[in-house]
Design an enzyme around this catalytic site. Structure first.
Site, PDB file in Angstrom:
ATOM      1  CD1 TRP A   1       0.821  -0.472   3.112  1.00 45.71           C
ATOM      2  CD2 TRP A   1      -1.116   0.398   3.622  1.00 45.71           C
ATOM      3  NE1 TRP A   1       0.764  -0.471   4.359  1.00 45.71           N
ATOM      4  CE2 TRP A   1      -0.486  -0.102   4.845  1.00 45.71           C
ATOM      5  CE3 TRP A   1      -2.569   0.659   3.989  1.00 45.71           C
ATOM      6  CZ2 TRP A   1      -0.762  -0.085   6.281  1.00 45.71           C
ATOM      7  CZ3 TRP A   1      -3.050   0.754   5.219  1.00 45.71           C
ATOM      8  CH2 TRP A   1      -2.141   0.521   6.454  1.00 45.71           C
ATOM      9  CG  ASN A   2       1.705   3.066  -2.717  1.00 49.53           C
ATOM     10  OD1 ASN A   2       3.062   2.815  -2.739  1.00 49.53           O
ATOM     11  ND2 ASN A   2       1.045   2.250  -3.711  1.00 49.53           N
TER      12      ASN A   2
ATOM     13  CG  HIS B   1      -7.890  21.903  -8.394  1.00 46.30           C
ATOM     14  ND1 HIS B   1      -8.765  22.247  -9.104  1.00 46.30           N
ATOM     15  CD2 HIS B   1      -7.844  22.306  -7.111  1.00 46.30           C
ATOM     16  CE1 HIS B   1      -9.613  23.026  -8.052  1.00 46.30           C
ATOM     17  NE2 HIS B   1      -9.133  22.844  -7.242  1.00 46.30           N
TER      18      HIS B   1
ATOM     19  CG  HIS C   1      -8.939  18.451 -11.401  1.00 47.38           C
ATOM     20  ND1 HIS C   1      -7.974  18.746 -12.404  1.00 47.38           N
ATOM     21  CD2 HIS C   1      -9.587  19.727 -11.128  1.00 47.38           C
ATOM     22  CE1 HIS C   1      -7.799  20.014 -12.481  1.00 47.38           C
ATOM     23  NE2 HIS C   1      -8.667  20.704 -11.868  1.00 47.38           N
TER      24      HIS C   1
ATOM     25  CG  ASP D   1     -12.019  23.411 -11.404  1.00 44.35           C
ATOM     26  OD1 ASP D   1     -11.050  22.493 -10.830  1.00 44.35           O
ATOM     27  OD2 ASP D   1     -11.726  24.155 -12.389  1.00 44.35           O
TER      28      ASP D   1
ATOM     29  CG  HIS E   1     -11.327  26.028  -7.814  1.00 42.51           C
ATOM     30  ND1 HIS E   1      -9.814  26.292  -7.325  1.00 42.51           N
ATOM     31  CD2 HIS E   1     -10.840  26.365  -9.267  1.00 42.51           C
ATOM     32  CE1 HIS E   1      -8.801  26.225  -8.208  1.00 42.51           C
ATOM     33  NE2 HIS E   1      -9.312  26.347  -9.313  1.00 42.51           N
TER      34      HIS E   1
HETATM   35 MN    MN Z   1      -8.948  22.905 -11.222  1.00 39.85          MN
END
Ligand code: MN
Length: 256
Positions: free
Chosen positions: A60-61, A68, A72, A74, A78
């Site tokens: 795992w990490n 962003h 992704h 917004d 934002h």
């Molecule tokens: Mn953005």
């Protein structure tokens, strides 16, 4: 409920799932703002264990990322114009599962990377395809997804700044304030054109869409696989409480 049973039966048999998401890695291009503005970090994995002493049976990490980064969302909050609007954890579910209209300007962007969509272009799309969907997203195809594996080509900056396509200020205001859209999706690193810092207002897609309580969606790919109308968009940002945005897996259901 037979509708859902029918839907599941149709997947692979009349309905296709298209992945509109760019892979998320340390090489994912991110926005580079000029001085004096602060920048986001790049995406990075930090290994906790990998079938070894810190964790003999598991891998795992931790993830290091900006909100962003890569494909992704917004959220309205934002932008200064949307500061009293929803954060990314508060987005209506009907915004996250919604119809998609796809407008293709890739032929004109191929001639001019600074191409700006105008109201007349959207009117021409509507004349051919019908009205923009109330409660839906406009997905703006520019062909820019072809560059997303190479940050230099994707950001396309020179001494005069980044050269990437977008929407004129007039068209952004009209789309945000005079249509029933819930959001604008693009293939570029942000919803605004590379040169939009110099527009009036600066970054008009952010200003008008987020100010109207609507959303943005960036770095989409595979929009070429979608019809102009009829696709259903599935957007899945993380529900980051107080967050301004989030990386998201974005899928579309398309009738074949
Ligand atoms: Mn953005």
């Amino acid at each position: 409920m037979p509708v859902l049973k029918d839907l599941l039966g149709a997947i692979g048999n009349g309905v296709e799932i298209v992945d509109l998401t760019a892979p998320l890695s340390a090489g994912t291009p991110v926005l580079r703002l000029p001085e004096p503005f602060a920048n986001t970090i790049s995406f990075r994995l930090e290994e906790i264990s990998r079938y070894d002493e810190p964790g003999p049976f598991w891998y795992w990490n931790n993830i290091h990322t900006g909100e962003h980064t890569g494909t992704h969302v917004d959220a309205p909050r934002h932008w200064a114009s949307g500061r009293d609007g929803h954060d990314v954890s508060e987005l209506p579910l009907r915004t996250l599962v919604a119809p998609a209209a796809v407008l293709d300007a890739s032929d004109r962007v191929a001639q001019n990377p600074d191409f700006l969509l105008e109201i007349a272009d959207v009117r021409a799309w509507e004349a051919a395809n019908g009205a923009l969907p109330d409660g839906g997203w406009l997905l703006y195809r520019t062909g820019w997804d072809e560059r997303s594996g190479d940050e230099e080509r994707f950001l396309n900056a020179d001494d005069s700044g980044p050269h990437t396509p977008g929407v004129s200020a007039e068209c952004a205001r009209w789309l945000a304030e005079e249509t029933g859209l819930v959001g604008l999706g693009v293939e570029t690193v942000g919803t605004d054109a590379g040169g939009a810092g110099g527009f009036d207002p600066p970054f008009p897609c952010h200003h008008y869409f987020l100010g109207a309580g609507k959303c943005g969606l960036t770095q989409l790919q595979n929009l070429a696989a979608l019809p102009p109308t009829g696709a259903v968009l599935l957007v899945s940002p993380l529900p980051i409480v107080g967050g301004s945005g989030s990386p998201a897996r974005v899928l579309a259901l398309v009738e074949t």
